[in-house]
Design a protein around this motif. Structure first.
Motif, PDB file in Angstrom:
ATOM      1  N   THR A 556       0.847  -1.188   0.000  1.00 22.63           N
ATOM      2  CA  THR A 556       0.000   0.000   0.000  1.00 22.63           C
ATOM      3  C   THR A 556       0.884   1.241   0.000  1.00 22.63           C
ATOM      4  OG1 THR A 556      -0.134   0.031   2.421  1.00 22.63           O
ATOM      5  CG2 THR A 556      -1.864  -1.151   1.241  1.00 22.63           C
ATOM      6  N   GLY A 557       0.331   2.339  -0.508  1.00 17.38           N
ATOM      7  CA  GLY A 557       1.081   3.579  -0.565  1.00 17.38           C
ATOM      8  C   GLY A 557       0.989   4.361   0.730  1.00 17.38           C
ATOM      9  N   PHE A 558       1.787   5.408   0.814  1.00 16.45           N
ATOM     10  CA  PHE A 558       1.778   6.279   1.981  1.00 16.45           C
ATOM     11  C   PHE A 558       0.686   7.331   1.830  1.00 16.45           C
ATOM     12  CE2 PHE A 558       6.250   4.867   1.796  1.00 16.45           C
ATOM     13  CZ  PHE A 558       6.352   4.321   3.071  1.00 16.45           C
ATOM     14  N   GLY A 574       4.721  -2.602   3.098  1.00 17.98           N
ATOM     15  CA  GLY A 574       4.088  -3.892   2.854  1.00 17.98           C
ATOM     16  C   GLY A 574       3.632  -4.533   4.143  1.00 17.98           C
ATOM     17  N   MET A 575       2.435  -5.071   4.123  1.00 21.34           N
ATOM     18  CA  MET A 575       1.879  -5.762   5.293  1.00 21.34           C
ATOM     19  C   MET A 575       2.097  -7.258   5.122  1.00 21.34           C
ATOM     20  SD  MET A 575      -1.620  -3.537   5.817  1.00 21.34           S
ATOM     21  CE  MET A 575      -2.068  -3.627   4.073  1.00 21.34           C
ATOM     22  N   MET A 576       2.767  -7.841   6.112  1.00 22.35           N
ATOM     23  CA  MET A 576       3.134  -9.255   6.027  1.00 22.35           C
ATOM     24  C   MET A 576       2.456 -10.111   7.085  1.00 22.35           C
ATOM     25  SD  MET A 576       7.225  -8.857   5.395  1.00 22.35           S
ATOM     26  CE  MET A 576       7.439  -8.048   6.991  1.00 22.35           C
ATOM     27  N   GLY A 577       1.622  -9.507   7.901  1.00 20.43           N
ATOM     28  CA  GLY A 577       0.957 -10.279   8.936  1.00 20.43           C
ATOM     29  C   GLY A 577       1.405  -9.851  10.312  1.00 20.43           C
ATOM     30  N   GLU A 578       2.625 -10.290  10.699  1.00 24.05           N
ATOM     31  CA  GLU A 578       3.082  -9.978  12.052  1.00 24.05           C
ATOM     32  C   GLU A 578       3.620  -8.561  12.164  1.00 24.05           C
ATOM     33  OE1 GLU A 578       6.673 -11.454   9.843  1.00 24.05           O
ATOM     34  OE2 GLU A 578       4.548 -11.983  10.009  1.00 24.05           O
ATOM     35  N   LYS A 579       4.098  -7.982  11.057  1.00 23.36           N
ATOM     36  CA  LYS A 579       4.629  -6.617  11.087  1.00 23.36           C
ATOM     37  C   LYS A 579       4.650  -6.054   9.668  1.00 23.36           C
ATOM     38  CE  LYS A 579       9.009  -5.962  11.527  1.00 23.36           C
ATOM     39  NZ  LYS A 579      10.404  -5.929  12.011  1.00 23.36           N
ATOM     40  N   ASP A 580       4.898  -4.754   9.589  1.00 22.04           N
ATOM     41  CA  ASP A 580       4.992  -4.087   8.305  1.00 22.04           C
ATOM     42  C   ASP A 580       6.458  -3.788   8.000  1.00 22.04           C
ATOM     43  OD1 ASP A 580       2.273  -4.164   8.310  1.00 22.04           O
ATOM     44  OD2 ASP A 580       2.011  -2.082   8.948  1.00 22.04           O
ATOM     45  N   ALA A 581       6.748  -3.544   6.721  1.00 21.81           N
ATOM     46  CA  ALA A 581       8.119  -3.229   6.326  1.00 21.81           C
ATOM     47  C   ALA A 581       8.086  -2.344   5.089  1.00 21.81           C
ATOM     48  CB  ALA A 581       8.902  -4.512   6.042  1.00 21.81           C
ATOM     49  N   LEU A 582       9.159  -1.612   4.852  1.00 22.99           N
ATOM     50  CA  LEU A 582       9.259  -0.746   3.680  1.00 22.99           C
ATOM     51  C   LEU A 582       9.499  -1.587   2.431  1.00 22.99           C
ATOM     52  CD1 LEU A 582      11.492   2.159   5.058  1.00 22.99           C
ATOM     53  CD2 LEU A 582       9.020   2.152   4.717  1.00 22.99           C
ATOM     54  N   VAL A 583       8.823  -1.203   1.354  1.00 22.55           N
ATOM     55  CA  VAL A 583       8.991  -1.883   0.064  1.00 22.55           C
ATOM     56  C   VAL A 583       9.990  -1.085  -0.762  1.00 22.55           C
ATOM     57  CG1 VAL A 583       7.836  -2.727  -1.999  1.00 22.55           C
ATOM     58  CG2 VAL A 583       6.616  -2.695   0.193  1.00 22.55           C
TER      59      VAL A 583
END
Length: 599
Positions: A556-558, A574-583
């Protein structure tokens, strides 16, 4: 003067209303409104006007309403410069009201400022903004607001309206200052009945608002949702000590989710016929303007691509076809002198090979003259006089912003924005590329190649999860070639300060992620990993601390313009379930680092 202005605007409004019934000509209307040769610094805005002028954009009630609003603003403008918008003027009805009283005084500065505020408010409404009462919108919008005394300002029915006008005294002009001339109130009964204002925010004209879905696909979706619910119920009812059953249920859940995603992706597929067929009208109208005879053919329009891709292809195809008709195909006289049929041929075809879709625009015109293109490029400072260029490299000069070989600026070419818009849409939005083949005197072929995987700017993507220091990053898997664990002697520092790494005997430029994001370097004892990515023909190695796994991620975008503020190579989070991270935006990362190294 007032009668002349009202008469001219009324005729124009009737022509606009005729568009809804298929009797009007959008080109002549845009010409009458002065919009035929609008000059804007944005290639996208110019492209929108070109597609409207050529009949590509559909005629919708929202468009007709916007055109009518422009005529109302023009009438207000003519009244202003004619000195008719003085304080206390009566409401003007474009069909029936005629003011026999001569205008005795010119508008005061207060009235001119008020009229200007009202015009600015109306222009804001045209672009979808909601002006406040300070902009004069309350008194302009006769359809929804009331005056201070509670009198409804809505137009009355025709019979009642005539009766009210006949009963007005001669000095009614001076008795209704609250009705001071507002362009929004200049209406006709036919306009108010046939065209309704657009509600809410207007949609992009290129967006596909609906997709045909077969009942078989709907049944499949319902079946998968049922399996999803059943599997969830099994997991919820299983005791925590029965891990084998939970594991098998989770595996089944993963399978159902993947099938569901595949089915949804299939539903998003749209045949290219949806955007190919309107190109017939574009070619016909453009060829008539140019005075050329064209045989236009389409092949492969049954090919279905993702909705996002199809939406973004419309604008590039418009520019490429106009380019082929104007610059490619010769006039009938020139074709006969060259021994060709006086009817030029233009082919628009689509095909799929592997994981790429190819859109080709082929013409049998005069082709590209590499010498002329190189001369123009040198003249504009795009090319270096000391460098030797291949023909393919010279052809790519026409993709540069502002580059044009047209001798004069017309409504079709010469502005130097068309091919730049093509590059923006194809490379930046679709992650594709454009290739050009040409033979002087025989014709040209422009090929757009597009990866079929959905754009990583949105949706669900396959991702490679890596860590750098304490941070987690996501790399889109489609750009990753391999993950490699190098040893110390495979790293090399070049004299100019650049770093390289040897991977299986091949040397590649090296980018250290901790330097890009100003993080801590790898701790002692940590064996870094290299992610080899490909951008076009360039291969670059990206050094990270650890590669964790490969999995699906929702990108998703900012909500804020983070990229423009911090100048970081990131697409979003990016949403991965347990945490988010920068794409990571690998294209921006590689390009910026290469430019920095070259500088």
């Amino acid at each position: 003067m007032k009668d002349s202005i009202s008469s001219c605007i009324t005729q124009l409004q009737e022509s606009i209303i005729g568009l809804e019934h298929g009797s009007g000509d959008i080109t002549s209307i845009l010409k009458d409104l002065g919009l035929e040769h609008v000059k804007m610094p944005s290639a996208q805005v110019i492209a929108l006007m070109d597609m409207l002028n050529d009949g590509i954009t559909p005629i919708t009630p929202e468009l007709i309403t916007a055109l009518l609003d422009i005529t109302e603003a023009q009438k207000k403008f003519y009244y202003c410069i004619g000195g008719l918008l003085n304080k206390g003027a009566a409401k003007v009805e474009s069909r029936t009201v005629r003011d026999p009283e001569p205008i005795k005084s010119s508008p005061s500065s207060f009235d001119m400022e008020k009229a200007e505020r009202e015009m600015m408010a109306e222009m804001a409404a045209m672009v979808g903004e909601t002006p406040d009462e300070d902009d004069g919108w309350e008194k302009m919008d006769g359809d929804t607001e009331k005056d201070q005394g509670g009198t409804d300002l809505k137009p009355a029915p025709a019979a009642q309206h005539e009766q009210d006008e006949n009963s007005l005294p001669d000095d009614s002009v001076d008795q209704e200052p609250v009705q001071a001339a507002a362009a929004k109130e200049i209406k006709t009964e036919e306009m108010s009945q046939s065209v309704q204002p657009a509600a809410g925010k207007k949609k992009d004209s290129q967006a596909i608002s609906s997709i045909r879905v077969s009942t078989q696909q709907l049944d499949s979706l319902i079946e998968l949702v049922g399996k999803l619910m059943v599997t969830y119920a099994v997991i919820a009812q299983t005791k925590t000590d029965n891990m084998s059953k939970i594991s098998s249920s989770l595996a089944e859940l993963d399978k159902v989710i993947r099938n569901l995603q595949s089915e949804v992706d299939e539903i998003r597929m749209v045949p290219l016929k949806q955007i190919f067929m309107p190109m017939h009208r574009l070619v016909k109208s453009t060829s008539q303007k140019l005075g050329k005879r064209i045989k236009f053919s389409i092949e492969g329009d049954e090919l279905a691509l993702d909705k996002t891709i199809v939406e973004c292809l419309n604008e590039p195809l418009v520019h490429l076809l106009r380019n082929a008709l104007d610059h490619g195909i010769e006039s009938a006289e020139d074709r006969q002198m060259c021994g060709k049929d006086e009817v030029g041929n233009v082919l628009l075809c689509a095909s799929r090979k592997g994981e790429f879709a190819y859109i080709e625009i082929i013409d049998d015109g005069k082709g590209l003259d590499a010498d002329i293109l190189l001369s123009k490029a040198l003249e504009r400072g795009i090319a270096s006089p000391e460098k030797e260029y291949t023909k393919e490299e010279i052809y790519e000069f026409i993709l540069q912003s502002g580059f044009s070989t047209a001798s004069a600026v017309t409504d079709i070419s010469g502005r130097g924005v068309g091919m730049d818009a093509v590059v923006t849409a194809v490379k930046n939005t679709l992650d594709g590329k454009i290739s050009i083949k040409s033979e002087l005197g025989k014709g040209s072929t422009f090929t757009i190649s597009i990866p079929l995987s959905r754009s990583v700017n949105e949706g669900i993507v396959d991702a490679l999860i890596a860590t750098v220091a304490e941070e987690t990053f996501i790399f889109p898997s489609r750009e990753v070639l391999e993950v490699y664990e190098p040893v110390e002697h495979e790293f090399t520092d070049l004299p100019d300060g650049r770093e390289t790494v040897s991977i299986r005997g091949k040397v590649h430029p090296l980018i250290r992620m901790y330097k890009v994001f100003e993080l801590d370097p790898p701790a002692e004892g940590v064996i870094p990993k290299v992610i080899l990515v490909k951008l076009g023909e360039t291969r670059v190695a990206i050094l990270v601390d650890e590669v964790l796994r490969q999995q699906k991620a929702v990108v998703t975008g900012f909500t804020l313009p983070v990229n423009s503020i911090y100048k970081l190579p990131i697409l979003g989070f990016g949403m991965m379930g347990e945490k988010d991270a920068l794409v990571i935006d690998t294209e921006t990362l590689i390009t910026s680092q290469m430019e920095e190294s070259a500088g």
